[in-house]
Design an enzyme around this catalytic site. Structure first.
Site, PDB file in Angstrom:
ATOM      1  N   ASP A 222       0.848  -1.205   0.000  1.00 44.35           N
ATOM      2  CA  ASP A 222       0.000   0.000   0.000  1.00 44.35           C
ATOM      3  C   ASP A 222       0.879   1.250   0.000  1.00 44.35           C
ATOM      4  O   ASP A 222       0.509   2.278   0.555  1.00 44.35           O
ATOM      5  CB  ASP A 222      -0.964  -0.007   1.191  1.00 44.35           C
ATOM      6  CG  ASP A 222      -0.251   0.031   2.533  1.00 44.35           C
ATOM      7  OD1 ASP A 222       0.982  -0.181   2.563  1.00 44.35           O
ATOM      8  OD2 ASP A 222      -0.907   0.291   3.564  1.00 44.35           O
TER       9      ASP A 222
HETATM   10  N1  LIG Z   1      -5.500  -6.317  -1.356  1.00 43.63           N
HETATM   11  C1  LIG Z   1      -4.165  -6.241  -1.359  1.00 43.63           C
HETATM   12  N2  LIG Z   1      -3.483  -6.115  -0.205  1.00 43.63           N
HETATM   13  C2  LIG Z   1      -2.136  -6.018  -0.249  1.00 43.63           C
HETATM   14  C3  LIG Z   1      -1.433  -6.072  -1.459  1.00 43.63           C
HETATM   15  N3  LIG Z   1      -0.100  -5.963  -1.166  1.00 43.63           N
HETATM   16  C4  LIG Z   1      -0.005  -5.852   0.161  1.00 43.63           C
HETATM   17  N4  LIG Z   1      -1.230  -5.887   0.742  1.00 43.63           N
HETATM   18  C5  LIG Z   1      -1.578  -5.764   2.161  1.00 43.63           C
HETATM   19  O1  LIG Z   1      -1.344  -4.427   2.550  1.00 43.63           O
HETATM   20  C6  LIG Z   1      -1.115  -4.376   3.954  1.00 43.63           C
HETATM   21  C7  LIG Z   1       0.038  -3.430   4.157  1.00 43.63           C
HETATM   22  O2  LIG Z   1       0.478  -3.464   5.469  1.00 43.63           O
HETATM   23  P1  LIG Z   1       0.513  -2.209   6.400  1.00 43.63           P
HETATM   24  O3  LIG Z   1       1.046  -1.016   5.649  1.00 43.63           O
HETATM   25  O4  LIG Z   1       1.205  -2.614   7.655  1.00 43.63           O
HETATM   26  O5  LIG Z   1      -1.029  -2.002   6.677  1.00 43.63           O
HETATM   27  P2  LIG Z   1      -1.753  -0.735   7.317  1.00 43.63           P
HETATM   28  O6  LIG Z   1      -2.967  -1.277   7.952  1.00 43.63           O
HETATM   29  O7  LIG Z   1      -1.938   0.270   6.227  1.00 43.63           O
HETATM   30  O8  LIG Z   1      -0.749  -0.207   8.406  1.00 43.63           O
HETATM   31  P3  LIG Z   1      -0.316   1.300   8.645  1.00 43.63           P
HETATM   32  O9  LIG Z   1       0.469   1.687   7.425  1.00 43.63           O
HETATM   33  O10 LIG Z   1       0.533   1.258   9.864  1.00 43.63           O
HETATM   34  O11 LIG Z   1      -1.545   2.124   8.810  1.00 43.63           O
HETATM   35  C8  LIG Z   1      -0.840  -5.813   4.384  1.00 43.63           C
HETATM   36  O12 LIG Z   1      -1.962  -6.285   5.076  1.00 43.63           O
HETATM   37  C9  LIG Z   1      -0.698  -6.586   3.067  1.00 43.63           C
HETATM   38  O13 LIG Z   1      -1.190  -7.909   3.154  1.00 43.63           O
HETATM   39  C10 LIG Z   1      -2.169  -6.221  -2.674  1.00 43.63           C
HETATM   40  O14 LIG Z   1      -1.632  -6.262  -3.788  1.00 43.63           O
HETATM   41  N5  LIG Z   1      -3.537  -6.301  -2.581  1.00 43.63           N
END
Ligand SMILES: Nc1nc2c(ncn2[C@@H]2O[C@H](COP(=O)(O)OP(=O)(O)OP(=O)(O)O)[C@@H](O)[C@H]2O)c(=O)[nH]1
Length: 338
Positions: A222
């Site tokens: 993300d």
């Molecule tokens: N749907 C989806 N999820 C993804 C993808 N790549 C990564 N993720 C998820 O994105 C999330 C990223 O983690 P974090 O940045 O820690 O999540 P967050 O809840 O935004 O945490 P904070 O940044 O601390 O607010 C994880 O749960 C990954 O599994 C993708 O291509 N598609």
């Protein structure tokens, strides 16, 4: 000497067989006079180009021109063969129906008994599919398939070039590191599929919020980076960051799901903060982390003092707070502008 062997050692075929062999030759081929007018074209060339042989005879091969090569390209081809040498190269041609195809082509001059060049023969090899595969692989190597944005590798390439031109023009660059706040909760509550749709929609909003000369890339789950070229002032990077945060804060609607998402942005400036792109992105990441620590939904400029006071832990975001409530007050003015 055998009956089918010529004085120069090459073999000759029985009458008529050679003509038939070239007509059925599996590679596209054509013969022109010394002016370049087509005297003969085989079946494979007609099939590939979509032209009937009568539509080619008497014309020059320019009927096949795609517009993808400049005049110098064709001049070099003709200069080579008129000088008695073989020309080889890849050519993009246009079919009668307007579609393009790519051939590897060899064009050779044919000499008469006195050594004068009277004709040219061209043989092609259709490499359209190979080129399409190569282009697709190149696309995959430099793009994120989900959002269709440039990926980290392409961002690096673009940023390296932008850095060189920033040094020449003495106009700084800004690198923004943007990380969604609480994205994991979207995946966990609404499903990965909705998470994917949200990432694609975030990409679109970011893309439509920037100038054509700027670049948005997806660099992680993300995480997005925004490279701002020709920056007129540090303040304008802050204004754009706020504009992007506001754009993301507008509700998203996917079928029955309507929700908002927040983000944290770190900004580092080249060359005042860092002199390499890797370091610049790293500093923007550190600044983003501080924006997140301050509650998210804000931007924060990298500051060397911050960096020394707080060494970012290896996996910090696991330890920070969960998703904040959508719509929670954000305080862009709290962003550091030192
Ligand atoms: N749907 C989806 N999820 C993804 C993808 N790549 C990564 N993720 C998820 O994105 C999330 C990223 O983690 P974090 O940045 O820690 O999540 P967050 O809840 O935004 O945490 P904070 O940044 O601390 O607010 C994880 O749960 C990954 O599994 C993708 O291509 N598609």
């Amino acid at each position: 000497m055998t009956p089918h062997q010529q004085a120069d050692g090459s073999a000759s075929a029985p009458d008529g067989l050679l003509t038939e062999a070239f007509a059925q030759f599996p590679a596209p081929a054509m013969l022109t006079d010394s002016e370049g007018n087509i005297l003969w074209a085989n079946r494979a060339l007609c099939e590939l180009s979509g032209y009937a042989v009568e539509e080619l005879l008497g014309h020059t091969p320019s009927v096949l021109r795609s517009g993808r090569h400049d005049a110098a390209f064709y001049r070099q081809l003709w200069d080579t063969v008129r000088a008695g040498r073989i020309w080889r190269g890849d050519v993009i041609d246009r079919r009668k129906d307007g579609t393009l195809y790519v051939v590897e082509e060899a064009v050779a001059p044919l000499r008469d008994a006195q050594g004068a060049i009277r004709h040219f023969v061209a043989v092609q090899h259709d490499i359209t599919q190979r080129e399409a595969r190569r282009e697709h692989e190149h696309y995959l190597a430099y793009h994120d398939v989900l959002t269709r944005l440039p990926n980290r590798a392409m961002l690096d390439d673009i940023a390296q070039k932008a850095a060189l031109s920033a040094l020449r023009s003495e106009q700084p660059l800004a690198m923004m590191f943007l990380d969604l706040d609480g994205f994991k909760a979207i995946n966990d509550t609404l499903g990965h599929h909705v998470g994917d749709q949200l990432l694609a929609a975030v990409a679109q909003r970011l893309q439509s919020g920037i100038r054509r000369s700027d670049t948005v890339a997806r660099i992680g789950g993300d995480e997005f980076a925004v490279l701002l070229a020709d920056l007129d002032s540090r303040a304008s990077a802050g204004l754009l960051a706020q504009k992007l945060l506001d754009a993301l804060a507008r509700p998203f609607q996917f079928r029955k799901h309507r929700f908002t998402i927040r983000a944290s942005v770190g900004i580092a400036i080249f060359p005042s903060d860092a002199t390499s792109i890797d370091a610049l992105l790293n500093q923007a990441d550190q600044a983003m982390y501080l924006a997140k620590l301050q509650g998210g939904q804000r931007y924060h400029f990298f500051d060397q003092g911050d960096a020394q006071r707080r060494k970012k832990p290896a996996a910090p975001r696991q330890e920070t707070h969960g998703p904040d409530k959508p719509g929670q007050a954000h305080k862009p003015e709290a962003a550091s502008r030192r």
